[in-house]
Design a protein around this motif. Sequence first.
Motif, PDB file in Angstrom:
ATOM      1  N   LYS A 173      -9.631 -44.404  43.259  1.00 30.41           N
ATOM      2  CA  LYS A 173     -10.835 -45.484  43.667  1.00 30.41           C
ATOM      3  C   LYS A 173     -11.911 -44.811  44.123  1.00 30.41           C
ATOM      4  N   ASN A 174     -11.395 -44.132  45.574  1.00 27.63           N
ATOM      5  CA  ASN A 174     -12.568 -43.476  46.341  1.00 27.63           C
ATOM      6  C   ASN A 174     -13.270 -42.508  45.339  1.00 27.63           C
ATOM      7  N   LEU A 175     -12.643 -41.706  44.613  1.00 29.09           N
ATOM      8  CA  LEU A 175     -13.081 -40.495  43.781  1.00 29.09           C
ATOM      9  C   LEU A 175     -14.110 -41.305  42.728  1.00 29.09           C
ATOM     10  N   LEU A 176     -13.673 -42.335  42.249  1.00 24.62           N
ATOM     11  CA  LEU A 176     -14.254 -42.980  41.336  1.00 24.62           C
ATOM     12  C   LEU A 176     -15.731 -43.620  41.683  1.00 24.62           C
ATOM     13  N   ASN A 177     -15.699 -44.073  43.034  1.00 30.09           N
ATOM     14  CA  ASN A 177     -16.967 -44.631  43.563  1.00 30.09           C
ATOM     15  C   ASN A 177     -17.837 -43.288  43.951  1.00 30.09           C
ATOM     16  N   ASN A 178     -17.092 -42.326  44.541  1.00 32.27           N
ATOM     17  CA  ASN A 178     -17.893 -41.081  44.689  1.00 32.27           C
ATOM     18  C   ASN A 178     -18.363 -40.590  43.556  1.00 32.27           C
TER      19      ASN A 178
ATOM     20  N   GLU B 245     -21.505 -42.549  42.540  1.00 35.22           N
ATOM     21  CA  GLU B 245     -22.517 -41.975  43.425  1.00 35.22           C
ATOM     22  C   GLU B 245     -23.129 -40.418  43.446  1.00 35.22           C
ATOM     23  N   LEU B 246     -22.173 -39.719  42.922  1.00 34.34           N
ATOM     24  CA  LEU B 246     -22.441 -38.239  42.467  1.00 34.34           C
ATOM     25  C   LEU B 246     -23.286 -38.271  41.277  1.00 34.34           C
ATOM     26  N   SER B 247     -22.796 -39.114  40.491  1.00 36.16           N
ATOM     27  CA  SER B 247     -23.552 -39.392  39.069  1.00 36.16           C
ATOM     28  C   SER B 247     -24.930 -39.661  39.005  1.00 36.16           C
TER      29      SER B 247
ATOM     30  N   ASP C 227     -26.656 -39.252  41.902  1.00 36.05           N
ATOM     31  CA  ASP C 227     -27.324 -38.486  42.643  1.00 36.05           C
ATOM     32  C   ASP C 227     -27.614 -37.153  41.579  1.00 36.05           C
ATOM     33  N   LEU C 228     -26.642 -36.846  40.634  1.00 40.76           N
ATOM     34  CA  LEU C 228     -26.912 -35.839  39.623  1.00 40.76           C
ATOM     35  C   LEU C 228     -27.936 -36.299  38.898  1.00 40.76           C
ATOM     36  N   ALA C 229     -28.211 -37.360  38.397  1.00 38.03           N
ATOM     37  CA  ALA C 229     -29.401 -37.787  37.437  1.00 38.03           C
ATOM     38  C   ALA C 229     -30.347 -37.770  38.264  1.00 38.03           C
ATOM     39  N   GLN C 230     -30.656 -38.188  39.541  1.00 39.85           N
ATOM     40  CA  GLN C 230     -31.544 -38.060  40.430  1.00 39.85           C
ATOM     41  C   GLN C 230     -31.894 -36.363  40.451  1.00 39.85           C
ATOM     42  N   GLN C 231     -30.960 -35.561  40.644  1.00 38.65           N
ATOM     43  CA  GLN C 231     -31.407 -34.357  40.772  1.00 38.65           C
ATOM     44  C   GLN C 231     -31.784 -33.615  39.532  1.00 38.65           C
ATOM     45  N   GLN C 232     -31.301 -34.131  38.534  1.00 34.43           N
ATOM     46  CA  GLN C 232     -31.754 -33.580  37.260  1.00 34.43           C
ATOM     47  C   GLN C 232     -33.265 -33.922  36.907  1.00 34.43           C
ATOM     48  N   GLN C 233     -33.614 -35.153  37.331  1.00 27.92           N
ATOM     49  CA  GLN C 233     -35.022 -35.673  37.405  1.00 27.92           C
ATOM     50  C   GLN C 233     -35.855 -34.620  38.232  1.00 27.92           C
ATOM     51  N   ARG C 234     -35.546 -34.373  39.421  1.00 26.62           N
ATOM     52  CA  ARG C 234     -36.057 -33.590  40.138  1.00 26.62           C
ATOM     53  C   ARG C 234     -36.307 -31.990  39.620  1.00 26.62           C
TER      54      ARG C 234
END
Length: 318
Positions: free
Chosen positions: A98-103, A106-108, A110-117
Amino acid sequence: MNRQKAQLLLFTLILINLSSCVAKKEFDALFNEKTNLETENAELKEKLEIAEEKISRLEVQVEEFKSKSEVLQKDLDFLQEQFNTVQGEYERVNQLYKNLLNNSNELSTDLAQQQQRLLAIQDDLEIERKKNLELAEDLAKREARVAELEKLIADKEQAVQQLKRRVTDALLNFDEGELKVEVKNGKVYVSLAEKLLFGSGSNKVDEQGANALKQLANALKGNSEINIMVEGHTDNVPISRTSQYMNDNWDLSVMRATSIVRILVSNGVNPEAITASGRGEFSPIELNNTPENKALNRRTEIILTPKLDELFQILETY
């Protein structure tokens, strides 16, 4: 078994006591009954033995089942303990999941934001790349212009040196105290002393000066790539005679320059390329504090400047 024997003995005594008074018929009936009872007893005994044997086997089986039950209970306890352990591990792993799923969520994000950047950075890089290409092209053009400019300057410097040698060669028969030829700031300066050209306070060129100017004109005529400035200079001593056309040293310097221009033009120098000017006493080369210095200041400078039209055209493109 004891009970059956007691019953049989009692029955026998009764028969003995009653034998004397019991009729034979009754005796026979009793005997048959006895026989039947004995038969039944034998059957019951046999059945009892069979039952006892079954009971013994069942007791053995019970003991076996008890032993198996104890083993199974131990196995069950062990399995229950293992189950509890596995259950705890499962809960821990499930919580981690569950923690990994939440992370992961969050990582997804953040990854989407990083991809946009990253896309924005790539766009910026592409813009910068195009700018760099444009700058490189512009730099190449500028370097070509600079190379052209440097070549043109070198050619002009070479032309100036050639012009200096030509003028020097044309005036070799004059003393250094009468004239001097030098290069300054990319120009050829021909400095003519007053004693070579004019009498004191006069603007009329004497014969010796006219000969020098004719030789100079021969060296200059036909050269369309130079501009000529004739610049008159005096010392700070006021002129002794004034007239309608000459009020001071400034007028004297201009009129001397004009006289020289006329001689040069009459000997073939292009009038469109020549200018007469006078600086009077305001551009001395030495302090006017001795007769020698004043003589140096009384001069006419003929300034030969290569035309720089091509150079200016190149500079205008920058």
